[in-house]
Design an enzyme around this catalytic site. Structure first.
Site, PDB file in Angstrom:
ATOM      1  N   GLU A 460       1.416  -1.124  -0.153  1.00 35.80           N
ATOM      2  CA  GLU A 460      -0.198  -0.347  -0.565  1.00 35.80           C
ATOM      3  C   GLU A 460       0.962   1.242   0.053  1.00 35.80           C
ATOM      4  O   GLU A 460       0.764   2.156   0.936  1.00 35.80           O
ATOM      5  CB  GLU A 460      -0.876  -0.528   1.096  1.00 35.80           C
ATOM      6  CG  GLU A 460      -2.486  -0.830   1.331  1.00 35.80           C
ATOM      7  CD  GLU A 460      -3.195  -1.295   2.273  1.00 35.80           C
ATOM      8  OE1 GLU A 460      -4.135  -0.994   1.657  1.00 35.80           O
ATOM      9  OE2 GLU A 460      -2.137  -1.449   3.747  1.00 35.80           O
ATOM     10  N   GLU A 527      -4.798  -9.778   0.320  1.00 36.13           N
ATOM     11  CA  GLU A 527      -5.302  -9.817   1.176  1.00 36.13           C
ATOM     12  C   GLU A 527      -7.258  -9.767   1.194  1.00 36.13           C
ATOM     13  O   GLU A 527      -7.674  -9.160  -0.029  1.00 36.13           O
ATOM     14  CB  GLU A 527      -5.421  -8.314   2.084  1.00 36.13           C
ATOM     15  CG  GLU A 527      -4.119  -7.936   3.140  1.00 36.13           C
ATOM     16  CD  GLU A 527      -3.937  -6.543   2.641  1.00 36.13           C
ATOM     17  OE1 GLU A 527      -5.387  -5.609   3.573  1.00 36.13           O
ATOM     18  OE2 GLU A 527      -2.876  -6.127   3.130  1.00 36.13           O
TER      19      GLU A 527
END
EC number: 3.2.1.23
Length: 1014
Positions: A460, A527
């Site tokens: 991220e 994820e």
């Protein structure tokens, strides 16, 4: 040239390592072959773990600036434990934030600025004598993990500086060491340039949190080694190439002897060479090697022996290796020629008492728990883990995505919106050296572990040239692995960064859209299934894609362990705390608790679903036999025993065990060998099939169940009618209707509008009358999609209703009482609850919801149930239902129809925030008993029901933010539901429960159950 420390380095993007030694492999080394074969703790290492002297300052201006000088007396300082976090040892406070930077709102900063007044400093001092076996030898120090930046001095002399919290930093102490007592000083800063690169979703700590040790090296030493254990294209020949970087005290010839042993201790290959250079490569080959995989993690052992020019053995290096080939073939990831599916989980290093200080025992418990629950892969979210973790993954068999220490989430995403105007590293090439340093440090340390299949460029951090260059680096130094990075999803110009399409929390439909539109890369969910609190609903929608689409190659649940810290409440009782509980602001509160195991490492009920859906072997029974589908890539079923059991109405009739052989990627149908008698009775039958271990394994004991399947069927019709005999006496009072039989009485109140008394043998069972219940205590996922806002009228409807009619009907053999309720939320919603009393004291309860006219304007119902209270003494539960762990409409795939027992207090799952928990679907019967075995039994009639039995009401749970806020227990609360909505789990910030698991307000609902006395 002598270097002097400078505090300005903390905010200088160009300074991240001063005098730090180059990163190298994490191998060990010994003086003798005997030692190397046993691999005891290295004699050439000396641990500095333990008590250090310590001073804490809230910012650099208040630190003891000259503490490193020999004349500065630190011996009266406090003690602190190393490894350990400063904030968990009485200094400062831990802080949890997810994406925002921890100073947000206190300081307006942009990279690489750091707060001047809020930058805690830990000054550490360790006094030590050099061990005798290290005297007159080079002396080095290794810090395995320090957060986030630190300076080192020895005996008043500056040694070096380093950033990157999660890879080793090593320094040469030789020029500064003295005989006798040495004074080692370490100054640790919580904030540095590196803080901008370490914005992971975790607790913000600082300090020396991994091992610290001194070490020395012999005159000839393998400083670094790169072991490449590959296979040729046919997968029949193992090619072992070992590149060494040597450190020699003299530039003289070195003899290198390499010996490769198999797991049984036999020599399978040897090689030797002489060299005058500091670099050398030793090559050998193995015919038909045993291959490494998570299914069968076969490890060879390589011994490298270094001899000096006189033929004297100087050093022996043992190294475990696994032959495997991991590559893309026709856009599909393959291991040893077979398509791989990752059944993975993300794992933070965490311990509920010590934070990110984890022991080998913690790691072993984690890896055994993962293996026992069919997890085959782990992502080291979001930083390189303790080096020992990879050794265990090699040995026990887990596939690893090794992720570098990089996350800059707060620099490009604010309140969920992508806004990369000041994102780092992006295309800011001045940040490339500090970022690349992290990639190099991870690669060099971890490169020899066969368990690592994929390098990850971080997490991220958006995308750009810097991260693209990191990917290019990994590919250039290691073509044997693939490279992962999810962030290109937001910036497709940098798509080449990742070898695979990787997304977070994509819905199943979105994944299918990708897979059916000419995909160019294989897909993984790095994820998915955000397991916050009571979650993981609908996971089957993802695992069903595994066999449907070859380019779907699995995913990694978020995440493994709740990041909750033990804390004491004001009365001294321990509880697991989350963000904000330490007075930390800003914070993201309980968003740190997303584990499929609790912070104490006990599996949560969610693990039941994980274990079933991650099975490599599927058992699909019917009435005649079982289809055994072996989806393993490399191993057959010979290590397991098949067991099958026939139950009738929960009672075991027959059990048998037999060996079974199914080759990998094959399936076999095995007929059952049933006995004839006892199989024609009317009623419900259930067949359980299990595969269990024949022998103990590293990760589990003999008898451990690795696979399960069940088949439920019925013989004959459901018996709906009651034929109880006896007389009933009905008393029509002014306020109450009483129904009396032998040794029991039932009372219905016109004023209350419900059943108010159920009296069995002198004992009152009803503490609070049954009332319609539409509300459940909101789960974390419910809160994430604002259920209280959207469906809060059902909260009100559950608290207040009006009984508008009561009817009594007396017939031979039974008496019926029917209540009709209206609700302020809508004059078109009507609920009827009918009770039929029989002469044996049993009650049949029928609850009906009608809102077919006008219901379409109402929000979805969390549940449709009846709720009542019993005395708290009735705390023993005996179930015949789907279980044994809690389950919900969208999380019941892994539940089995079985009998099991628990206590009411144990039905409440240990989520860090009280919420709906403990439900069971498919309930046939549940007995609620006191210590004497007396009480009531709730039985389904027409269709199985759902039951949630708890010490607390939904409203008590709703009002509590921590378990200690719940009231003392006075009742057993029984919620009998026709249906409850699913719990969801696609994410925890807005993803709704899937449509098929939602209760829409415009549909009629009805359920029936009996209450029997026990």
């Amino acid at each position: 040239m002598k270097t002097h420390s400078n505090v300005s380095w903390l905010r200088d993007v160009n300074v991240f390592a001063v005098n730090r030694l180059p990163a190298h492999s994490d191998h060990v080394y010994y003086e003798t072959v005997e030692e190397a074969k046993k691999e005891p703790p290295m004699s050439m290492r000396h641990s500095l773990n333990g008590h250090w002297k310590f001073h804490y300052a809230i910012n650099p201006n208040t630190r003891p600036k000259e503490f490193y000088q020999l004349g500065f007396d630190c011996k009266c300082w406090d003690d602190i434990l190393v490894p350990g976090h400063i904030q968990l040892q009485g200094y400062g406070k831990p802080q949890y934030v997810n994406t925002m930077y921890p100073w947000d709102g206190h300081h307006h900063l942009r990279p690489p600025e750091i707060p001047e007044d809020d930058n805690p400093v830990g000054s550490y001092v360790k006094y030590f004598d050099i061990p005798n076996n290290m005297s007159n030898h080079p002396l080095f120090i290794s810090f395995q993990g320090v957060e986030t930046a630190f300076y080192v001095w020895l005996n008043g002399e500056f040694v070096g500086y380093s950033e990157d919290s999660f890879t080793p930093a090593e320094f040469d102490l030789t020029p500064y060491a003295v005989e006798g007592e040495n004074k080692l000083c370490v100054e640790v800063y919580q904030r540095s340039t590196g803080s901008w690169l370490e914005d992971q979703d975790f607790w913000r700590f600082s300090g020396i949190f991994r091992d610290v040790y001194l070490y020395t090296i012999p005159n000839i030493h393998v400083y670094d080694m790169h072991v490449r254990a590959d296979l040729d294209r046919s997968l029949q020949t193992g090619i072992l190439e070992t590149t060494l970087e040597l450190k020699r005290s003299q530039e003289k010839e070195v003899m290198i002897v390499a010996e490769l042993y198999d797991a049984e201790g036999a020599v399978v290959a040897t090689a030797d060479m002489k060299t005058n250079q500091d670099q050398a490569t030793v090559s050998m080959s193995v015919d038909s090697p045993a291959l490494w995989s998570a299914e069968d993690p076969y490890l060879y052992k390589l011994f490298l022996k270094l001899f000096d020019e006189n033929g004297t053995l100087v050093e022996v290096v043992p190294q475990k290796i696994g032959f495997r080939r991991f590559e893309l073939v026709n856009n599909i990831m393959t291991l040893n020629g077979k398509r791989i599916v990752f059944k993975g989980v993300n794992r933070h290093e965490f311990n509920g008492r010590t934070g990110r200080v984890v022991t080998k025992e913690d790691m072993l418990e984690d890896i055994k728990t993962m293996k026992k629950h069919n997890i085959n892969a782990v992502r080291t979210s979001h930083y390189p883990n303790n080096s020992e973790w990879y050794q265990l993954c090699d040995e026990y068999g887990l596939y690893v995505i090794d992720e570098m220490n990089l996350e800059t989430h707060g620099s490009w995403q604010k309140l969920g919106k992508v806004e990369p105007s000041w994102n780092i590293p992006g295309n800011h090439l001045e940040w490339e050296p500090i970022v690349m340093d992290r990639a190099v440090s991870m690669f060099e340390r971890d490169k020899n572990h066969p368990s690592i299949l994929i390098w990850s460029c971080g997490n991220e951090s958006y995308a750009g040239e810097v991260i693209l260059n990191v990917s290019r680096y990994f590919k250039s130094v290691d073509p044997s692995r693939l490279v992962h990075y999810e962030g290109v999803f937001h910036a497709r110009a940098y798509d080449a960064t990742s070898d695979m399409e990787s997304r977070m929390y994509a819905k199943p439909k979105d994944i299918e859209d990708y897979l059916t539109n000419d995909p160019k890369k294989p897909y993984i969910s790095c994820e998915y299934m955000h397991a916050m609190g009571n979650s993981l609903g609908g996971m089957h929608k993802y695992t069903e894609l595994e066999q449907k689409y070859p380019m779907y190659q699995g995913g990694f649940i978020w995440d493994y362990i709740d990041q909750a810290l033990l804390k004491k409440d004001r009365y001294g009782k321990e509880y697991f705390a989350y963000g904000g509980d330490f007075g930390d602001r800003p914070t993201d509160y309980s968003f740190c608790a997303n584990g499929i195991v609790y912070a104490d490492r006990k599996p949560s009920p969610k693990m039941q679903e994980v274990k079933f859906l991650y099975q490599n072997i599927k058992l699909v029974p019917d009435r005649e036999g079982v289809l055994v589908k072996n989806e393993n890539l490399f191993t057959d079923t010979s290590a397991y025993q098949l067991e099958y059991v026939l139950y009738w109405e929960g009672t075991e009739l027959y059990r048998k065990k037999q060996d079974v052989f199914v080759a990998p990627q094959e399936e076999v149908y095995l007929p059952f060998d049933w006995l004839e008698q006892g199989m024609n009775e009317s009623g419900e039958y259930c067949i359980h099939t299990m595969l269990t271990l024949k022998q103990d394994q590293l990760w589990a004991e003999k008898g451990h169940e690795v696979a399960f399947g069940q088949h439920v069927y019925r013989m004959g019709a459901i018996q709906k009618e009651r034929n109880a005999r006896g007389a009933l006496k009905v008393v029509h009072g002014d306020v109450n209707i009483g129904i009396h039989g032998e040794d029991f009485s039932v009372l219905f109140s016109k004023a209350v509008g419900s059943l108010v008394s159920l009296h069995y043998a002198g004992k009152e069972m009803i503490e609070q009358p049954p009332m319609p219940l539409f509300w459940r205590a909101t789960t974390d996922n419910d809160k994430g999609c604002s259920q209280l806002y959207h469906s809060g009228i059902w909260y009100a409807a559950s608290l207040a209703r009006k009984c508008v009619n009561m009817e009594v009907e007396e017939k031979p053999g039974h008496v019926s009482v029917l209540f009709t309720y209206h609700f302020a939320i809508s004059d078109r919603v009507e609920v009827k609850v009918g009770y039929t009393v029989f002469p044996d004291g049993s009650l049949r309860v029928r609850s009906t919801y009608q809102a077919s006219k006008g219901g379409e304007t109402l929000p979805q119902l969390p549940m449709f149930a009846l709720s009542f209270k019993l005395p708290a003494d009735y705390e023993q539960l005996e179930w015949y239902a789907l279980g044994p762990e809690e389950n919900y409409a969208d999380r019941a795939t892994g539940a089995r129809l079985c009998t099991f027992k628990n206590k009411v207090e144990d039905s409440l799952s240990q989520y860090v925030t009280p919420q709906e928990s403990g439900n069971r679907t498919g309930v046939r019967t549940v007995k609620i008993l006191d210590a004497n075995g007396q009480g009531i039994e709730v039985c389904s009639v027409e269709e199985p029901i759902e039951c949630q039995i708890s010490p607390y009401t939904a409203f008590e749970l709703e009002q509590a933010s921590h378990p200690y806020e719940l009231p003392n227990v006075h009742y057993t609360v029984v919620n009998v539901a026709g249906k409850q909505m699913g719990v969801g789990g696609d994410d925890s910030w807005g993803a709704p429960v899937h449509d098929e698991y939602v209760l829409k307000a415009d549909q009629d609902l009805e359920f029936v159950f009996d209450i029997n006395r026990v």
